[in-house]
Design an enzyme around this catalytic site. Structure first.
Site, PDB file in Angstrom:
ATOM      1  N   HIS A  40       0.846  -1.204   0.000  1.00 24.14           N
ATOM      2  CA  HIS A  40       0.000   0.000   0.000  1.00 24.14           C
ATOM      3  C   HIS A  40       0.877   1.249   0.000  1.00 24.14           C
ATOM      4  O   HIS A  40       1.437   1.624   1.029  1.00 24.14           O
ATOM      5  CB  HIS A  40      -0.906  -0.006   1.239  1.00 24.14           C
ATOM      6  CG  HIS A  40      -1.935   1.087   1.243  1.00 24.14           C
ATOM      7  ND1 HIS A  40      -3.175   0.947   1.806  1.00 24.14           N
ATOM      8  CD2 HIS A  40      -1.917   2.343   0.745  1.00 24.14           C
ATOM      9  CE1 HIS A  40      -3.870   2.059   1.666  1.00 24.14           C
ATOM     10  NE2 HIS A  40      -3.122   2.940   1.025  1.00 24.14           N
ATOM     11  N   HIS A  65       1.680   5.203  -2.391  1.00 21.34           N
ATOM     12  CA  HIS A  65       1.295   6.144  -3.439  1.00 21.34           C
ATOM     13  C   HIS A  65       2.565   6.665  -4.096  1.00 21.34           C
ATOM     14  O   HIS A  65       3.376   7.305  -3.435  1.00 21.34           O
ATOM     15  CB  HIS A  65       0.487   7.305  -2.841  1.00 21.34           C
ATOM     16  CG  HIS A  65      -0.766   6.859  -2.143  1.00 21.34           C
ATOM     17  ND1 HIS A  65      -1.992   6.782  -2.781  1.00 21.34           N
ATOM     18  CD2 HIS A  65      -0.981   6.416  -0.877  1.00 21.34           C
ATOM     19  CE1 HIS A  65      -2.905   6.334  -1.922  1.00 21.34           C
ATOM     20  NE2 HIS A  65      -2.315   6.104  -0.762  1.00 21.34           N
ATOM     21  N   ARG A  99       2.432   8.561  -6.953  1.00 17.24           N
ATOM     22  CA  ARG A  99       2.064   9.883  -7.516  1.00 17.24           C
ATOM     23  C   ARG A  99       2.346  10.027  -9.009  1.00 17.24           C
ATOM     24  O   ARG A  99       2.285  11.140  -9.532  1.00 17.24           O
ATOM     25  CB  ARG A  99       2.790  11.018  -6.777  1.00 17.24           C
ATOM     26  CG  ARG A  99       2.628  11.011  -5.269  1.00 17.24           C
ATOM     27  CD  ARG A  99       1.191  11.201  -4.857  1.00 17.24           C
ATOM     28  NE  ARG A  99       1.066  11.408  -3.411  1.00 17.24           N
ATOM     29  CZ  ARG A  99      -0.006  11.077  -2.715  1.00 17.24           C
ATOM     30  NH1 ARG A  99      -1.057  10.526  -3.314  1.00 17.24           N
ATOM     31  NH2 ARG A  99      -0.059  11.310  -1.425  1.00 17.24           N
ATOM     32  N   ASN A 126      -4.782   6.240  -7.294  1.00 17.78           N
ATOM     33  CA  ASN A 126      -5.288   7.623  -7.299  1.00 17.78           C
ATOM     34  C   ASN A 126      -4.268   8.593  -7.887  1.00 17.78           C
ATOM     35  O   ASN A 126      -3.878   9.572  -7.284  1.00 17.78           O
ATOM     36  CB  ASN A 126      -5.728   8.057  -5.894  1.00 17.78           C
ATOM     37  CG  ASN A 126      -4.610   7.985  -4.872  1.00 17.78           C
ATOM     38  OD1 ASN A 126      -3.627   7.288  -5.066  1.00 17.78           O
ATOM     39  ND2 ASN A 126      -4.768   8.723  -3.788  1.00 17.78           N
ATOM     40  N   HIS A 141     -10.787   0.990   1.345  1.00 18.24           N
ATOM     41  CA  HIS A 141     -10.545   2.155   2.207  1.00 18.24           C
ATOM     42  C   HIS A 141     -11.849   2.386   2.955  1.00 18.24           C
ATOM     43  O   HIS A 141     -12.847   2.808   2.363  1.00 18.24           O
ATOM     44  CB  HIS A 141     -10.173   3.359   1.331  1.00 18.24           C
ATOM     45  CG  HIS A 141     -10.186   4.682   2.042  1.00 18.24           C
ATOM     46  ND1 HIS A 141      -9.033   5.382   2.307  1.00 18.24           N
ATOM     47  CD2 HIS A 141     -11.188   5.434   2.535  1.00 18.24           C
ATOM     48  CE1 HIS A 141      -9.336   6.509   2.939  1.00 18.24           C
ATOM     49  NE2 HIS A 141     -10.640   6.574   3.079  1.00 18.24           N
ATOM     50  N   ASN A 152      -5.252  10.062   7.075  1.00 18.08           N
ATOM     51  CA  ASN A 152      -6.589   9.493   7.055  1.00 18.08           C
ATOM     52  C   ASN A 152      -6.487   7.992   6.830  1.00 18.08           C
ATOM     53  O   ASN A 152      -5.959   7.585   5.809  1.00 18.08           O
ATOM     54  CB  ASN A 152      -7.415  10.132   5.933  1.00 18.08           C
ATOM     55  CG  ASN A 152      -8.867   9.711   5.982  1.00 18.08           C
ATOM     56  OD1 ASN A 152      -9.356   9.272   7.020  1.00 18.08           O
ATOM     57  ND2 ASN A 152      -9.551   9.818   4.863  1.00 18.08           N
ATOM     58  N   ASP A 198       1.569   2.941   3.526  1.00 14.78           N
ATOM     59  CA  ASP A 198       0.686   4.006   3.028  1.00 14.78           C
ATOM     60  C   ASP A 198       1.522   5.249   2.694  1.00 14.78           C
ATOM     61  O   ASP A 198       1.084   6.383   2.917  1.00 14.78           O
ATOM     62  CB  ASP A 198      -0.430   4.337   4.022  1.00 14.78           C
ATOM     63  CG  ASP A 198      -1.600   5.087   3.364  1.00 14.78           C
ATOM     64  OD1 ASP A 198      -1.520   5.365   2.140  1.00 14.78           O
ATOM     65  OD2 ASP A 198      -2.576   5.400   4.063  1.00 14.78           O
TER      66      ASP A 198
END
Lengths: 306, 430
Positions: B62, B64, B66, B96, B181, B280, B307
């Site tokens: 998990h 990101h 980007r 995302n 999520h 979050n 994360d």
């Protein structure tokens, strides 16, 4: 020395006493026919307001002018905020123009804390989000002190929208530091979690909150809270939490009635209570100018002792 | 290129191996593991691992990266360099991006860029819904065949329960993991930190634990009713741990993960409006931290993931309410696990490696996270007794948004090998 006033959370009881004693001197000036001192002669005070405000902004502006400062106002709608400038850049720009005191109101908690370390100017928090409104609590304390002679040992009840209120937080920090006991009351949907850990008694009944109180303070209820489902109607709010003559009798007979304003008549208090003998709401406004003069004077000299 | 790793303690929980031995690598493959390998006369690189742990390269399911779209925060090269510095040799990155990884083309782009960069192995995660909008299913089958290892709308919940149910059923047919999520947006109510004492103290809007737990229970119930599988992302509360624990007991096909910040920090880290403690789900309380540790210990929580969420300084150096959620995590996760779980006696070293390598690989169906003979040589070597101090300015990541600057941790990776290439040598990235 602290150059800023960001909240009463960070001030000592001695700091607060110093402000209040200076403020009672200043109040004499505010009430005198010749309202002018030279304490801030040659200094510049900028009011940077990101939220609508009439009384607080005017109060700071007059306080600055009574002490011979140059005072200027910026409101978010007429500024570079509209052009997408960041808060930090705006504050640095104002600082670079030779500002000595930057009075800041912002709708987000912590905004003045972000700016204070980045500018030479003293930052005064004139209300940040739901965090603090230190000069409001100081003016409340000055008013109580003048009317009651002391704060130590008093019972102060604060009723209304506790969750969204920066006024209640600053009052809790200030009043408990000076030895008052504070009880708060409001609908369960407007009480923030674990509020008792701030050192107050929490009630969902207005009668229980104000019983034997020396001071009964109302907090403004905003209609928009109704729209977000926090209470059904102003009418129902008033029925269970509004303070009229009958409810006020739960407090001590000589209890002061206070409100940070603007008041919603027939919501927080009945008109009779607002205009009644126990109400000191208008004195609070006068105290406000005096407290702001005192704070600006202290900050323009040495700041607050750590 | 031949490599001989000499004298290290090999911790390979997938093969139930924990012994001092040598490893011989040739052409990127683990060729031999034996008590003492002697290959006189053959030219090779010899790594002296005596006194150190030789672990399978970590697998972070998990993060990101980007890329595409927000390369000013991170790109695939800087992100995978950062991962490798943290001992992570395989990462699964969330969809995302801009554009969203909701189609074969973006999945393929990520893979080709990762290959070109040549650091960690990158396994893209596709989105559940087109454009992360929560309205229609993305082309899950096509993405799977292009190489996506899971699907998730991470960053936001799939609010429509009916769509979530269809996604889980459809994904099950393709044998692709669904990562949820869990957040009920109306309960989260625009909050910025945990709802509790700190939200009251700082005057910040709070997020109730129920916002997470309602969704965890929804997804468990859907998995149970339809017989499908669900992986719960970033579990942060006692209630969520308990929901997963009970569901596992009932035989529901549920797995879950947590992040180092949920077993090392509490909401108190936010004091002073510290935006590097804004994430979050939000940091919770001591009691939740205890529950996360219990969940890790009893196996309720399968994985530790980073994360890793890089943000530019301007996106953190601003009003708290405007600051973006998340922290970078690649370069601190092993150290945090060793210090706060292994040194603290919560997990054994073997269990930590299971949660940081073996289980994530298993859940994603990757042939990673083990030191099996014949496997690609992804290996991390570290010394858990060696202390080091986190210095965010030294991070390989483009972003420095970490709450751990100045923390004393232990076990910084000294050698990291990906596919038989020594990318970190004596703590230095090549």
């Amino acid at each position: 020395m602290k150059k800023d006033l960001l909240g009463l959370k960070d001030l000592s009881a001695d700091n607060i006493r110093t402000i209040l004693s200076e403020a009672s001197e200043m109040k004499k000036i505010v009430l005198s026919p010749h309202k002018k001192t030279s304490d801030l002669a040659g200094k510049t005070v900028v009011n940077l307001f990101y939220e609508n405000s009439t009384r607080t902004r005017l109060s700071f502006e007059l306080a600055a002018k009574y002490m011979s400062a140059n005072a200027a106002n910026i409101t978010a709608s007429g500024s570079s905020v509209q052009k997408g400038e960041t808060l930090i850049d705006t504050a640095r720009t104002i600082n670079a123009m030779g500002t000595d005191i930057l009075v800041m109101r912002h709708n987000m908690s912590g905004a003045p804390h972000l700016i204070a370390p980045l500018v030479n100017a003293s930052v005064i928090n004139a209300g940040d989000g739901m965090d603090e409104h230190p000069t409001q609590a100081l003016l409340d304390m000055l008013t109580i002190l003048e009317k009651k002679g002391t704060i130590q040992g008093l019972k102060v009840a604060i009723v209304g929208d506790l969750n969204h209120s920066r006024v209640v937080r600053s009052n809790i920090y200030g009043l408990t530091k000076l030895g008052a006991s504070v009880s708060v009351g409001g609908p369960s949907t407007l009480v923030p979690p674990e509020m008792d850990k701030l050192g107050v008694e929490v009630f969902n009944s207005v009668q229980e909150a104000i019983i034997d109180a020396d001071v009964v303070m109302g907090l403004r209820i905003q209609l928009e809270r109704q729209k977000s489902g926090l209470f059904p109607s102003l009418r129902e709010y008033y029925r269970f939490f509004g303070i009229d003559d009958k409810r006020l009798k739960f407090a001590k007979p000589d209890a002061l009635v206070m409100h940070p304003g603007p008041v919603n008549r027939g919501v927080e208090f009945s008109t009779a209570v607002i205009d009644g003998e126990q109400s000191v709401i208008n004195e609070q406004v006068t105290s406000g100018v005096a407290v702001r003069m005192a704070v600006m004077k202290i900050l323009s000299q040495n700041g607050f002792d750590e | 290129m031949k490599i001989l790793i000499k004298g290290g303690r090999i911790v390979d929980p997938a093969n139930k191996v924990d012994k001092i031995a040598d490893i011989f690598i040739d052409k990127g493959i683990i060729e031999e593991i034996d008590d003492c390998i002697d290959l006189d006369g053959i030219e090779m690189e010899v790594i002296d691992a005596s006194g150190k742990i030789v672990s399978p390269g970590l697998v972070d399911m998990h993060c990101h990266l980007r890329d595409p779209g927000q390369e000013y925060k991170e790109d695939i090269e800087s992100g995978t360099r950062s991962a490798v510095m943290g001992g992570i040799t395989s990462v699964a990155c969330m969809p995302n991006t801009k554009p969203v990884a909701d189609n074969e083309t973006v999945i393929t782009y990520i893979q080709s860029k990762a290959k070109e960069a040549g650091y960690a192995n990158v396994y893209p995660i596709g989105s559940i819904s087109k454009g992360l909008k929560g309205e229609e299913l993305a082309e899950i089958g096509e993405m799977k065949f292009a190489g996506a290892v899971a699907i998730s709308d991470d960053g936001r919940p799939v609010t429509n329960s009916g769509l979530m149910r269809r996604a889980m059923q459809y994904a099950d047919m393709f044998d692709i993991t669904v990562i949820s999520h869990c957040e009920d947006i109306s309960l989260a109510d625009g909050g910025h930190i945990n709802e509790g004492f700190m939200s009251t103290y700082l005057g910040l809007r709070g997020i109730t634990r129920a916002a997470e737990e309602v969704m965890v229970s929804r997804d468990i119930l859907i998995a149970e009713a339809t017989g499908t599988a669900i992986h719960i992302a970033h579990v942060s509360t006692r209630g969520s741990v308990e929901l997963v624990r009970q569901a596992k007991k009932r035989g529901v096909r549920v797995t879950c993960e947590t992040c180092p910040h949920y077993f090392t920090l509490t909401e108190k880290a936010v004091d002073g409006f510290n935006t590097n403690a804004k994430m979050n789900p939000p940091l919770r309380t001591e009691d939740d931290v205890e529950a996360i540790k219990e969940g890790l210990k009893d196996g309720t929580i399968d994985c530790i993931v980073t994360d890793h969420a890089p943000h530019h300084i301007d996106e953190k150096n601003c009003e708290f309410a405007l600051a973006l959620n998340g922290i970078v995590g690649f370069e601190t996760s092993l150290g945090l696990g060793l210090k706060y779980l292994v040194e603290a006696g919560v997990l054994t070293l073997n269990e930590l490696i299971e949660k940081m390598a073996v289980n994530p690989a298993r859940i994603l169906g990757l042939n990673k996270g083990s030191l099996s003979i014949g496997n690609s040589a992804d290996i991390t070597i570290f010394d858990p007794s060696k202390a080091w101090t986190v210095d965010v300015s030294k991070f390989q990541s483009k972003s420095k948004n970490s709450p751990y600057d100045g923390f004393e941790l232990c076990g910084k990776p000294e050698y990291v090998i990906v596919g038989g290439r020594v990318l970190v040598n004596q703590g230095v990235l090549l």
